[in-house]
Scaffold this motif. Sequence first.
Motif, PDB file in Angstrom:
ATOM      1  N   SER A  84       5.502  -3.289 -13.576  1.00 40.79           N
ATOM      2  CA  SER A  84       4.232  -3.653 -13.657  1.00 40.79           C
ATOM      3  C   SER A  84       3.003  -2.786 -13.162  1.00 40.79           C
ATOM      4  O   SER A  84       1.782  -2.773 -13.509  1.00 40.79           O
ATOM      5  CB  SER A  84       3.931  -5.159 -13.024  1.00 40.79           C
ATOM      6  N   ARG A  85       3.595  -1.780 -12.162  1.00 44.54           N
ATOM      7  CA  ARG A  85       2.762  -0.747 -11.898  1.00 44.54           C
ATOM      8  C   ARG A  85       3.702   0.339 -11.230  1.00 44.54           C
ATOM      9  O   ARG A  85       4.616   0.206 -10.658  1.00 44.54           O
ATOM     10  CB  ARG A  85       1.848  -1.336 -10.685  1.00 44.54           C
ATOM     11  N   VAL A  86       3.277   1.591 -11.478  1.00 42.40           N
ATOM     12  CA  VAL A  86       4.013   2.671 -11.036  1.00 42.40           C
ATOM     13  C   VAL A  86       2.670   3.690 -10.274  1.00 42.40           C
ATOM     14  O   VAL A  86       1.953   3.969 -10.754  1.00 42.40           O
ATOM     15  CB  VAL A  86       4.718   3.899 -11.905  1.00 42.40           C
ATOM     16  N   LYS A  87       3.008   3.827  -8.909  1.00 39.76           N
ATOM     17  CA  LYS A  87       1.742   4.515  -8.128  1.00 39.76           C
ATOM     18  C   LYS A  87       0.529   3.590  -8.471  1.00 39.76           C
ATOM     19  O   LYS A  87       0.497   2.322  -8.361  1.00 39.76           O
ATOM     20  CB  LYS A  87       1.679   5.964  -8.298  1.00 39.76           C
ATOM     21  N   ASP A  88      -0.482   4.347  -8.960  1.00 35.51           N
ATOM     22  CA  ASP A  88      -1.685   3.645  -9.417  1.00 35.51           C
ATOM     23  C   ASP A  88      -1.771   3.488 -10.658  1.00 35.51           C
ATOM     24  O   ASP A  88      -2.956   3.042 -11.162  1.00 35.51           O
ATOM     25  CB  ASP A  88      -2.901   4.579  -8.591  1.00 35.51           C
TER      26      ASP A  88
ATOM     27  N   ALA B 232       7.351  -5.160  -4.398  1.00 35.10           N
ATOM     28  CA  ALA B 232       7.089  -3.589  -4.074  1.00 35.10           C
ATOM     29  C   ALA B 232       8.123  -2.850  -3.935  1.00 35.10           C
ATOM     30  O   ALA B 232       9.056  -3.173  -2.850  1.00 35.10           O
ATOM     31  CB  ALA B 232       6.048  -3.388  -2.814  1.00 35.10           C
ATOM     32  N   PHE B 233       8.427  -1.621  -4.391  1.00 35.46           N
ATOM     33  CA  PHE B 233       9.392  -0.718  -4.290  1.00 35.46           C
ATOM     34  C   PHE B 233       8.557   0.824  -3.694  1.00 35.46           C
ATOM     35  O   PHE B 233       7.642   1.273  -4.589  1.00 35.46           O
ATOM     36  CB  PHE B 233      10.292  -0.191  -5.433  1.00 35.46           C
ATOM     37  N   LYS B 234       9.225   1.250  -2.654  1.00 41.49           N
ATOM     38  CA  LYS B 234       8.646   2.367  -1.998  1.00 41.49           C
ATOM     39  C   LYS B 234       9.168   3.517  -2.926  1.00 41.49           C
ATOM     40  O   LYS B 234       9.804   3.469  -3.654  1.00 41.49           O
ATOM     41  CB  LYS B 234       9.024   2.469  -0.695  1.00 41.49           C
ATOM     42  N   PRO B 235       8.390   4.584  -2.978  1.00 43.92           N
ATOM     43  CA  PRO B 235       8.807   5.877  -3.458  1.00 43.92           C
ATOM     44  C   PRO B 235      10.309   6.167  -3.013  1.00 43.92           C
ATOM     45  O   PRO B 235      10.538   6.257  -1.728  1.00 43.92           O
ATOM     46  CB  PRO B 235       7.879   7.054  -3.144  1.00 43.92           C
TER      47      PRO B 235
ATOM     48  N   SER C  82       0.936  -1.254   0.160  1.00 41.13           N
ATOM     49  CA  SER C  82      -0.007   0.044  -0.070  1.00 41.13           C
ATOM     50  C   SER C  82       1.066   1.454  -0.025  1.00 41.13           C
ATOM     51  O   SER C  82       0.396   2.413  -0.493  1.00 41.13           O
ATOM     52  CB  SER C  82      -0.888  -0.037   1.088  1.00 41.13           C
ATOM     53  N   GLY C  83       2.049   1.350   0.629  1.00 41.26           N
ATOM     54  CA  GLY C  83       2.972   2.316   0.470  1.00 41.26           C
ATOM     55  C   GLY C  83       3.316   2.680  -0.926  1.00 41.26           C
ATOM     56  O   GLY C  83       3.854   3.893  -0.976  1.00 41.26           O
TER      57      GLY C  83
END
Lengths: 362, 362, 362, 362
Positions: free
Chosen positions: D158-162, D300-303, C254-255
């Motif tokens: 596969s995804r950047v933010k939303d 998942a990679f955080k900002p 979610s982050g």
Amino acid sequence: MSGNTYGQLFRVTTFGESHGGAVGCVIDGCPPKIEITPEEIEADLKRRATGQSKVTSERKEEDRVEILSGTFEGQTLGTPIMMMVRNKDQKSEDYTYLKDKYRPSHSDFTYDKKYGIRAWAGGGRASARETTARVMAAVIAKKILKEQFGTEILAYVSRVKDIESNVDLENLTKDKIEESIMRCPDPVASEKMVDLVTKMKEEGDSVGGTVSLVVKNSPIGLGEPVFDKLEADLAKACLSLPATKGFEIGSGFSGTFLTGKEHNDEFYKKEDGTVGTKTNRSGGIQGGISNGEDILLTVAFKPTSTIKKNQKTVNDKGEEIEIENIRGRHDPCVLPRAVPIVEAMVALTLADHFLRQRAQNG
Amino acid sequence: MSGNTYGQLFRVTTFGESHGGAVGCVIDGCPPKIEITPEEIEADLKRRATGQSKVTSERKEEDRVEILSGTFEGQTLGTPIMMMVRNKDQKSEDYTYLKDKYRPSHSDFTYDKKYGIRAWAGGGRASARETTARVMAAVIAKKILKEQFGTEILAYVSRVKDIESNVDLENLTKDKIEESIMRCPDPVASEKMVDLVTKMKEEGDSVGGTVSLVVKNSPIGLGEPVFDKLEADLAKACLSLPATKGFEIGSGFSGTFLTGKEHNDEFYKKEDGTVGTKTNRSGGIQGGISNGEDILLTVAFKPTSTIKKNQKTVNDKGEEIEIENIRGRHDPCVLPRAVPIVEAMVALTLADHFLRQRAQNG
Amino acid sequence: MSGNTYGQLFRVTTFGESHGGAVGCVIDGCPPKIEITPEEIEADLKRRATGQSKVTSERKEEDRVEILSGTFEGQTLGTPIMMMVRNKDQKSEDYTYLKDKYRPSHSDFTYDKKYGIRAWAGGGRASARETTARVMAAVIAKKILKEQFGTEILAYVSRVKDIESNVDLENLTKDKIEESIMRCPDPVASEKMVDLVTKMKEEGDSVGGTVSLVVKNSPIGLGEPVFDKLEADLAKACLSLPATKGFEIGSGFSGTFLTGKEHNDEFYKKEDGTVGTKTNRSGGIQGGISNGEDILLTVAFKPTSTIKKNQKTVNDKGEEIEIENIRGRHDPCVLPRAVPIVEAMVALTLADHFLRQRAQNG
Amino acid sequence: MSGNTYGQLFRVTTFGESHGGAVGCVIDGCPPKIEITPEEIEADLKRRATGQSKVTSERKEEDRVEILSGTFEGQTLGTPIMMMVRNKDQKSEDYTYLKDKYRPSHSDFTYDKKYGIRAWAGGGRASARETTARVMAAVIAKKILKEQFGTEILAYVSRVKDIESNVDLENLTKDKIEESIMRCPDPVASEKMVDLVTKMKEEGDSVGGTVSLVVKNSPIGLGEPVFDKLEADLAKACLSLPATKGFEIGSGFSGTFLTGKEHNDEFYKKEDGTVGTKTNRSGGIQGGISNGEDILLTVAFKPTSTIKKNQKTVNDKGEEIEIENIRGRHDPCVLPRAVPIVEAMVALTLADHFLRQRAQNG
């Protein structure tokens, strides 16, 4: 797990072939904030180098150490320390005549059988050049032991062929060892050794002997009870050096000629109130764990295999051939140069066991 | 990393104190589909047990092996194999008189210094009872080596104190070794040894000596070039056994009295077309890697520390005391019982290096 | 290195098949002088056992722990601790109908491909029964962390299928978790979960969900910067549990919907003068090293593969078959029983990193 | 054991700080006779480098790889391979303003707490620059997997933010991924991602997201049943990368919303007679062991924490301060550059497990 890493916590990985780009090591697990300079490393490397005196190989190694990671403003960071020295004269053509031949008692045959490929230019990975990396790493290990326990590790040449030395361990110092080009602190024996080695050099032959070592101010409590007994790890450390054939701790083989009553080390109360042993046949280790007495060990080095004589052998097709007088560097007696590498392996072993002890027992 | 695991890929972890609940091992990494029964394990345990003959401790160990995991319908699964034997007579009261005393040349003092606690009932973890677990694990290692390479590992008592044996290695068999209660295949020497040990027993004293070992049909290519040279790992393996003080591979210490020309092993083409060496001063290993010749090694065992004599020592308050005649089992000479444990350590080392070689080189 | 050992310094090796003789572990490297009793171990085992309530499998496990080595007079010795529980009902005949069949989403097929043999009686080594051994070992790990840092490790069921819980982490206690037979400290959600699981049981189907965990009084400085980052080792620890499919640390997936500005945790000076972070999206770990804030993580567990429904599959000859309604124990939702094993893996990881930190940094 | 080595048999040790002398690795255990050139290594390094396109940091890294050991005439020798790249612009003065400040969500604080010292010039060991060494090592791992099994490892954003992508895994190729500067093979999503990242760059903010990966022609039988399950080691591998917060294998978190009946993967007989699964919610791994289906995972990679905005924090005296707009390189979205490093960690993991499988099971 291919055997190029030593230690569980003070972990040293060495790399490099004698005629590749560089020889060096990565130390992982080193405590932070230890001061270290390339010059300190180079000082010990000189003791291991060839070209020091008339009793070692003529080729002069002058290694400049690069520390490329793990330090900041002259201190260790706790991150991996990579140190290396470049290889200088990489004329592999000089070795082409050996490309398909198996030198007697060298590793040419076994490397080929194991890997199906070998770096035939010089000794490759099997060259004693690899031990340069161990000496580099051990400089830091020695510093840790010195700082923590005042530990001093002194190796010396105790015998060359049948020339025995007579050494007063009580008053042994590094200076006394370094005074002799043989690194034998018995001046009489040292002179005889020099004569023998000089003769061997002229004849193109070689000799072996023993290196002995004493650890002063040994920490107490190092070593793990079962497989990683301190003497077991020291034996491995020493036998991992090229040309070694035997290892003794404390009374060694000669102790087996005594009875239990004669051999046991009696405990007593020392003047400072601590416990010591009256004799030290245990060599400073009991039940695999150091007891604080001097650690005493001896390592046997065979006469070097590289000799300037024609020898019968086979080539890589299995055909019997004669190998001519092996060219290149010739070291009629590795023992003086073996002194710092035996010290190095002992230092790496003790530093590692110090961290292991601290991990489990605080 | 507390030293109770041996091997990188054929990994043996042993557990157990002499007077705790059980002694045993977990083997991890064992190849699947090897047939194994508790009876096979027990057969080798009997060779290590006390109470075999008049030259060993009287106390009779009769260990029943339980295999509690890692096998299914008599075959290994590739999962961890746990095997153990229960300890039978756990009368720790017998030892209370030793609770605060440090027996000379035992591990009582060093364990206390290391851990701040020790199992004073018997030798605890330092007891030779622990080697039971190694012998158990090695039965499987031997099977793997036998199946893969026809390898046979033969250890024997080669010297007791100053009684040397004279053994024909070419024709050595396990039967010839087992015929002698001393496990010395030279009948003349064996008899003298029995006499000496009997005398020691009467006197409450003890003797040491050497165990030698030969590996027949040794695999080629085992051993890693640098720190994990095969001889280095064998040295560690052997020096991890209780009461050991020295190790030799091939020509050992005596080889250091030769010159390089005398010492080198000449390669030649054997009748079957493969390559061999005319002599075997290398002891089957060159550059840290096995060359297919017999692996030859010798281990020095000190005279056992447990003797039936009064001795001076200190207690855990550091006070000087006299320790009475140590009660309990008394083994005047551990050598006959050391034979299977030296074999065990060599088997574990070779099996591990076989898997390592297969991993990297296919 | 066959993956049955966890930890570098606090090393736990587990052994045992579900229908073999016993399941247990050996802990090597445990610090000495920690008090431990079989009863303490059994208390945590009960939380993992089947037959606790109507939401778990009916079969009642009542495990009696035997500690067979490594302790003396109720304290750890620093030597290997072997603990085990016997397997009781070993009726492998019950499973013969599955002998040649590959159950969907089980390990039957892959074990056969890997080893060429498998213990077809029950899940063998792949059974969740193996986690019993982890829970046993973790009881000691938890004690060490509690004594050293006051650390408390609290796991709970945070979601079952689409039933989310709402938990106040600040005031979470073990009692609040244990009050619910679902181990979900949100009473409203817990009740809905029980209803869903009951329904699944009736239908012979199963559900999954998530277990979340918070570490209170987390030590600072644990974790190694590169490969052994604390979150990396925690991820491995959790994903080594059967039926797990995902792992999140701190803000997790979610982050990734926030921007850097929104996500960064601002440092501030706490009332006691120490440094803290205002938010805890980092989950208590920065740069792979714990920062003293609560460690927060979540693990995804798939719906169990064992369902009481007919399913299409293949047999070991590769033929397509239908597998009948799988007999034997049926756990419609593993989550309540997963709580202690997630706690166990986190405890083992932290205890190991504590010793690693102490080794290198004193 | 300080966490700078990855793998049990294909062992990669990395070294180097971002502003030290060099960054590199030593690979130990690599099989011999694999052809390798510096150019091949550099090709993959370029994919990880900054300055590739407008969506990555402007600073241009042009790394020249030196292979300084372990190869001979372009082939691996089976000995340690040391490869490194020099660090070029080492102006540590640029960072002096950060010397005593703890950047939010960076490792400055935790390194100081752990080691009592840190390389404050740039990220030091915590810098993503370290992953250069992993990519280097993985080039060889990929070659081994390709040669042995035809394995291909394809990661993509596969995804950047939303912004979600929609990717056809069946027909995915490396070219399709590399066509997009975002390394997102869905052109529509890729364009949106570029716009978002460009906007973030202008604002000095950052975004995160997910990288997904598919392994085609996955070997069967890799992974160890208990602690070293393949998914556990993959989770650790991926979570050891900087800025990662979550990991999913196969159905991941979304699979927990299904029932067991819905989730199980049915086995069937494929046209070529081998066994496959109709669905792949297991993600190519069952019971910790690969089943030959595509391995599917998401990370998942955080900002990124480095943003060009003023932030509140503390200094090393614990005083609250404001940290100005962080200078130096700014990467508004690490995801495109994370693609080769996720691939690298998966390749290293699979190569290691291949050797482990070969060791035990031949």
